[in-house]
Write a protein that holds these residues in place. Structure first.
Motif, PDB file in Angstrom:
ATOM      1  N   GLU A  60      78.557  12.000 -23.274  1.00  0.00           N
ATOM      2  CA  GLU A  60      79.142  11.979 -21.930  1.00  0.00           C
ATOM      3  C   GLU A  60      78.476  10.929 -21.049  1.00  0.00           C
ATOM      4  O   GLU A  60      79.146  10.210 -20.304  1.00  0.00           O
ATOM      5  CB  GLU A  60      79.021  13.361 -21.287  1.00  0.00           C
ATOM      6  N   LEU A  61      77.154  10.813 -21.127  1.00  0.00           N
ATOM      7  CA  LEU A  61      76.457   9.843 -20.292  1.00  0.00           C
ATOM      8  C   LEU A  61      76.905   8.425 -20.616  1.00  0.00           C
ATOM      9  O   LEU A  61      77.127   7.609 -19.724  1.00  0.00           O
ATOM     10  CB  LEU A  61      74.944   9.963 -20.502  1.00  0.00           C
ATOM     11  N   VAL A  62      77.031   8.142 -21.914  1.00  0.00           N
ATOM     12  CA  VAL A  62      77.414   6.794 -22.320  1.00  0.00           C
ATOM     13  C   VAL A  62      78.859   6.496 -21.955  1.00  0.00           C
ATOM     14  O   VAL A  62      79.183   5.428 -21.433  1.00  0.00           O
ATOM     15  CB  VAL A  62      77.198   6.614 -23.841  1.00  0.00           C
ATOM     16  N   LEU A  63      79.752   7.444 -22.217  1.00  0.00           N
ATOM     17  CA  LEU A  63      81.180   7.194 -22.042  1.00  0.00           C
ATOM     18  C   LEU A  63      81.615   7.258 -20.587  1.00  0.00           C
ATOM     19  O   LEU A  63      82.219   6.319 -20.072  1.00  0.00           O
ATOM     20  CB  LEU A  63      81.989   8.188 -22.879  1.00  0.00           C
ATOM     21  N   VAL A  64      81.328   8.387 -19.944  1.00  0.00           N
ATOM     22  CA  VAL A  64      81.877   8.599 -18.597  1.00  0.00           C
ATOM     23  C   VAL A  64      81.315   7.588 -17.614  1.00  0.00           C
ATOM     24  O   VAL A  64      81.991   7.181 -16.664  1.00  0.00           O
ATOM     25  CB  VAL A  64      81.599  10.045 -18.131  1.00  0.00           C
ATOM     26  N   ALA A  65      80.062   7.140 -17.827  1.00  0.00           N
ATOM     27  CA  ALA A  65      79.478   6.149 -16.929  1.00  0.00           C
ATOM     28  C   ALA A  65      80.233   4.827 -16.982  1.00  0.00           C
ATOM     29  O   ALA A  65      80.225   4.048 -16.028  1.00  0.00           O
ATOM     30  CB  ALA A  65      78.016   5.921 -17.289  1.00  0.00           C
ATOM     31  N   LYS A  66      80.899   4.551 -18.109  1.00  0.00           N
ATOM     32  CA  LYS A  66      81.597   3.276 -18.262  1.00  0.00           C
ATOM     33  C   LYS A  66      83.102   3.379 -18.037  1.00  0.00           C
ATOM     34  O   LYS A  66      83.791   2.374 -18.063  1.00  0.00           O
ATOM     35  CB  LYS A  66      81.338   2.717 -19.672  1.00  0.00           C
ATOM     36  N   LEU A  67      83.609   4.582 -17.848  1.00  0.00           N
ATOM     37  CA  LEU A  67      85.044   4.776 -17.669  1.00  0.00           C
ATOM     38  C   LEU A  67      85.367   4.928 -16.189  1.00  0.00           C
ATOM     39  O   LEU A  67      84.826   5.806 -15.523  1.00  0.00           O
ATOM     40  CB  LEU A  67      85.519   6.008 -18.439  1.00  0.00           C
ATOM     41  N   GLN A  68      86.217   4.083 -15.687  1.00  0.00           N
ATOM     42  CA  GLN A  68      86.597   4.131 -14.277  1.00  0.00           C
ATOM     43  C   GLN A  68      88.115   4.168 -14.189  1.00  0.00           C
ATOM     44  O   GLN A  68      88.789   3.164 -14.415  1.00  0.00           O
ATOM     45  CB  GLN A  68      86.037   2.911 -13.532  1.00  0.00           C
ATOM     46  N   HIS A  69      88.665   5.328 -13.876  1.00  0.00           N
ATOM     47  CA  HIS A  69      90.114   5.474 -13.742  1.00  0.00           C
ATOM     48  C   HIS A  69      90.379   6.659 -12.834  1.00  0.00           C
ATOM     49  O   HIS A  69      89.646   7.649 -12.857  1.00  0.00           O
ATOM     50  CB  HIS A  69      90.759   5.685 -15.120  1.00  0.00           C
ATOM     51  N   LYS A  70      91.439   6.589 -12.048  1.00  0.00           N
ATOM     52  CA  LYS A  70      91.709   7.654 -11.081  1.00  0.00           C
ATOM     53  C   LYS A  70      92.082   8.965 -11.747  1.00  0.00           C
ATOM     54  O   LYS A  70      92.041  10.015 -11.098  1.00  0.00           O
ATOM     55  CB  LYS A  70      92.809   7.228 -10.118  1.00  0.00           C
ATOM     56  N   ASN A  71      92.436   8.927 -13.031  1.00  0.00           N
ATOM     57  CA  ASN A  71      92.779  10.163 -13.734  1.00  0.00           C
ATOM     58  C   ASN A  71      91.694  10.601 -14.704  1.00  0.00           C
ATOM     59  O   ASN A  71      91.947  11.368 -15.631  1.00  0.00           O
ATOM     60  CB  ASN A  71      94.108  10.008 -14.472  1.00  0.00           C
ATOM     61  N   LEU A  72      90.474  10.107 -14.500  1.00  0.00           N
ATOM     62  CA  LEU A  72      89.300  10.579 -15.239  1.00  0.00           C
ATOM     63  C   LEU A  72      88.278  11.074 -14.228  1.00  0.00           C
ATOM     64  O   LEU A  72      88.106  10.474 -13.163  1.00  0.00           O
ATOM     65  CB  LEU A  72      88.679   9.461 -16.087  1.00  0.00           C
ATOM     66  N   VAL A  73      87.605  12.160 -14.541  1.00  0.00           N
ATOM     67  CA  VAL A  73      86.617  12.709 -13.619  1.00  0.00           C
ATOM     68  C   VAL A  73      85.487  11.697 -13.422  1.00  0.00           C
ATOM     69  O   VAL A  73      85.084  11.001 -14.358  1.00  0.00           O
ATOM     70  CB  VAL A  73      86.083  14.058 -14.144  1.00  0.00           C
ATOM     71  N   ARG A  74      84.985  11.590 -12.197  1.00  0.00           N
ATOM     72  CA  ARG A  74      83.981  10.579 -11.858  1.00  0.00           C
ATOM     73  C   ARG A  74      82.572  11.152 -11.975  1.00  0.00           C
ATOM     74  O   ARG A  74      82.278  12.225 -11.459  1.00  0.00           O
ATOM     75  CB  ARG A  74      84.213  10.066 -10.433  1.00  0.00           C
TER      76      ARG A  74
END
Length: 669
Positions: free
Chosen positions: A387-401
């Motif tokens: 989660e740390l690796v992926l979510v930190a690099k994913l920026q989209h309005k339909n993904l949790v920030r």
């Protein structure tokens, strides 16, 4: 030429002998005679494959540790191997593990569960999945050497202090979870040596707890003994009057006091001490323990102060098992404790297999959701890193920030934006709350999920397969905009690699594609299958796994297919939609059609998410007629499924899969 042939022959004859030297004699083996396999069986074939791959994985691992699982239930073979932390020759580690496989099948012929220990390595294999457990209760106690006579109390206290220090080092200061040490004593017994080790996949707190458990029994089994060791699958230690390890010790403790001279008594007996000698021994022991405690407390305070000084000004870049390529804000534990009212029950939003999620409010008024990984959850470490690796690099309005992270005092906390409407399942499957989901809101939720999924599959720099897309992992903000969460089970794929194979299937029943459940094959089309299930659940308001009526338990796909073929699909739309005259029937039919296309048995027959989005946003795209959906699961257990490895003793029947599917049910924010 003759000399060359002779050398080759000698090498062939000597190689097995040298390999045997690499592992040495068997220290102990445990054979489970209650479970056996037969020659040429599936389990034997899987075990043979493990015996060729695990030695290489052990020797190539920086921590000399490896786990693996091969085959499908009931013939799955699970294995774990670990070489001693001071091993410098990686090939010797691999040789030891290879010998362990060979010897285990000789000394425990046709047993399906075997544990075998050598001095430089140990191995366990089984047909039961023990890899996610950190249980160390099965252990073997090995006293060594003769007794020391006087004063026994001083000697035992010194051993206890040394073992505690070495255990701390192994847990906190070594990626291999390995520590060694020496403690000075006196002229007669100059030094005591010790080493301790845990499996490197354990968290520091779990490693320390495991070692504390076996160090605590030292006085009972090793009092006055010159040496001893406890062998356990997850942790072990050894102490001797000589170095039982190679290289210099990592710790050096000074002599506790002078004036007491232990001696060796060959028959294990001893002479009575005078009262003054006994009092002196007790005084020395207390002094040693007091000094050790003081030293530990001082080190702890200094370390904590340094960490608190460094964290606010630096993003996380430490070596917490080398989390790669992320640059996240670090939040102080004290600030999060204030924000969540010390993780009070009143602020708890939910709890799942890896821990609990709490609502909080930072000093600037920002509302947050804090996922607190339980300290006893070893399985969750890998998922948290993902989660740390992926979510930190994913920026989209339909993904949790992702807002930040806290890795302080053995706490593992991930901080997300707070989603006031929590997860989709809490509204969709609630008879009262679902009445507020008109077709416009459902339309928006379906399209938002589709856009977020297309982003992670095709549009982001990281190409990601979520692997656990379901209603409880779709969060809703204050305007009911959907955001995909929980990337702990996600997998990356590169370039044109659109599918892969895994030996451990993870996910949730009712949402997993058939090729994933049966063969372990996963791809972007696996997520498309899950999306199709979500679309059909949103339209009907029914779970895919649950009872339709009191007389018959039918899964959602079977029910929808029955109505689709009979032309009565609108009859199973959510009652709150059926009661409204403004519902666009053609749109509902189109969305059901798309849902059915996404759950086709063959991945090739399912659309990509970019294709699905094009269909969702166009009135002119034609659709081919769908075939019968992939496997229609009957008699499912309603409600959340238990996570693999979690306690199932709550009166709810365990969900069983023919491929040992690992389940997640982390209630979202």
């Amino acid at each position: 030429m003759i000399s060359h042939k002779l050398c080759c022959c000698v090498s062939i004859l000597v190689a097995p002998f040298l390999a045997q030297l690499a592992s040495g004699d068997v220290l102990w083996q445990e054979c489970d005679n209650s479970r056996n396999y037969t020659a040429n069986s599936g389990f034997q074939s899987n075990l043979k494959q493990l015996s060729t791959t695990l030695p290489t994985e052990s020797s190539s691992s920086p921590t000399l540790f490896a786990t693996a699982a091969v085959g499908a239930i009931p013939d799955t073979a699970y294995a774990l191997s670990l070489c001693r932390g001071d091993t410098t020759n990686a090939s010797a580690c691999g040789d030891c593990v290879a010998n362990a496989f060979r010897d285990a099948q000789q000394v425990c012929s046709y047993n399906m569960d075997v544990t075998i220990y050598y001095d430089p390595c140990y191995l366990r294999f089984s047909n039961q999945n023990f890899l996610t457990s950190i249980d160390n209760t099965k252990r073997h106690i090995m006293p060594n050497g003769e007794n020391v006579t006087s004063p026994a109390a001083t000697f035992d206290a010194a051993v206890g202090v040394l073992l505690a220090a070495v255990a701390d080092y192994a847990a906190l200061n070594s990626s291999r979870r390995f520590g060694t040490g020496v403690e000075d004593l006196d002229v007669s017994t100059p030094r005591i040596y010790a080493m301790a080790q845990c499996t490197p996949d354990m968290a520091p707190a779990d490693c320390r707890s495991c070692l504390e458990g076996i160090v605590s029994v030292m006085p009972k089994h090793f009092s006055r003994r010159q040496g001893g060791r406890i062998l356990g699958l997850r942790c072990n230690y050894r102490f001797e009057l000589y170095p039982p390890f190679s290289d210099s010790p990592l710790l050096h403790l000074p002599a506790p006091a002078s004036g007491v001279t232990p001696s060796v008594d060959g028959d294990g007996g001893g002479r009575r001490n005078k009262p003054s000698t006994i009092l002196l021994a007790l005084a020395v022991a207390l002094a040693v323990v007091s000094a050790a405690l003081t030293f530990t407390i001082v080190c702890f305070c200094v370390r904590r102060r340094r960490r608190q000084q460094e964290l606010p000004s630096q993003p996380y870049s430490g070596n917490w098992e080398s989390v790669p390529n992320i640059n996240l804000p670090m939040l102080d534990l004290s600030a999060l404790e204030v924000a969540t009212e010390n993780f009070s029950e009143g602020n708890k939003l939910g709890e799942g297999g890896f821990g609990a999620v709490y609502k909080g409010s930072l000093a600037d008024g920002q509302e947050i959701a804090v996922k607190r990984l339980s300290q006893g959850s070893a399985q969750g470490i890998a998922e948290l890193k993902t989660e740390l690796v992926l979510v930190a690099k994913l920026q989209h309005k339909n993904l949790v920030r992702l807002i930040g992270v806290c890795l302080e005092e053995h706490e593992k906390l991930v901080i997300y934006e707070y989603m006031p409407n929590r997860s989709l399942d809490t509204i969709l499957f609630d008879p009262e709350r679902s009445k507020h989901l008109d077709w416009g809101k459902r339309f928006k939720i379906i399209n938002g999920i589709a856009r977020g999924l297309q982003y992670v599959h095709e549009d982001s720099q990281l190409k990601i397969i979520h692997r656990d897309l379901k209603a409880s992992n779709v969060l809703l903000d204050s305007d009911l905009n959907p955001k995909i969460s929980d990337f702990g089970l996600a997998r990356l794929f590169e370039g044109d690699q659109s599918k892969d194979v895994t030996n451990r299937v993870v996910g949730t029943f009712g949402y997993m594609a058939p090729e994933y459940v049966v063969r372990g094959h996963y791809s972007t089309k696996s997520d498309v299958f899950s999306f199709g299930i979500l679309v059909l659940e949103i339209i009907t308001g029914r779970r895919n796994c649950g009872s339709y009526n009191s007389e018959q338990s039918v899964d959602l796909l079977s029910l929808i297919w029955e109505h689709w073929t009979s032309g009565t699909i609108l009859e199973i739309a959510d009652p709150s939609l059926a009661s409204r005259s403004s519902v666009p029937e053609e749109e509902i039919l189109t969305y059901v059609h798309i849902g059915l296309m996404c759950v086709q048995e063959s991945p090739a027959d399912r659309p990509t998410m970019s294709r699905a989005n094009a269909i969702l946003n166009s009135d002119t795209v034609s659709l081919q007629a769908p075939s019968k959906p992939a496997f229609c699961i009957r008699a499912c257990t309603a409600g959340p499924e238990p996570r693999h490895g979690a306690s199932q003793g709550r009166g709810r029947p365990a969900v069983v899969s023919p491929n040992e599917v690992s389940l997640t049910e982390l209630v979202p924010r």
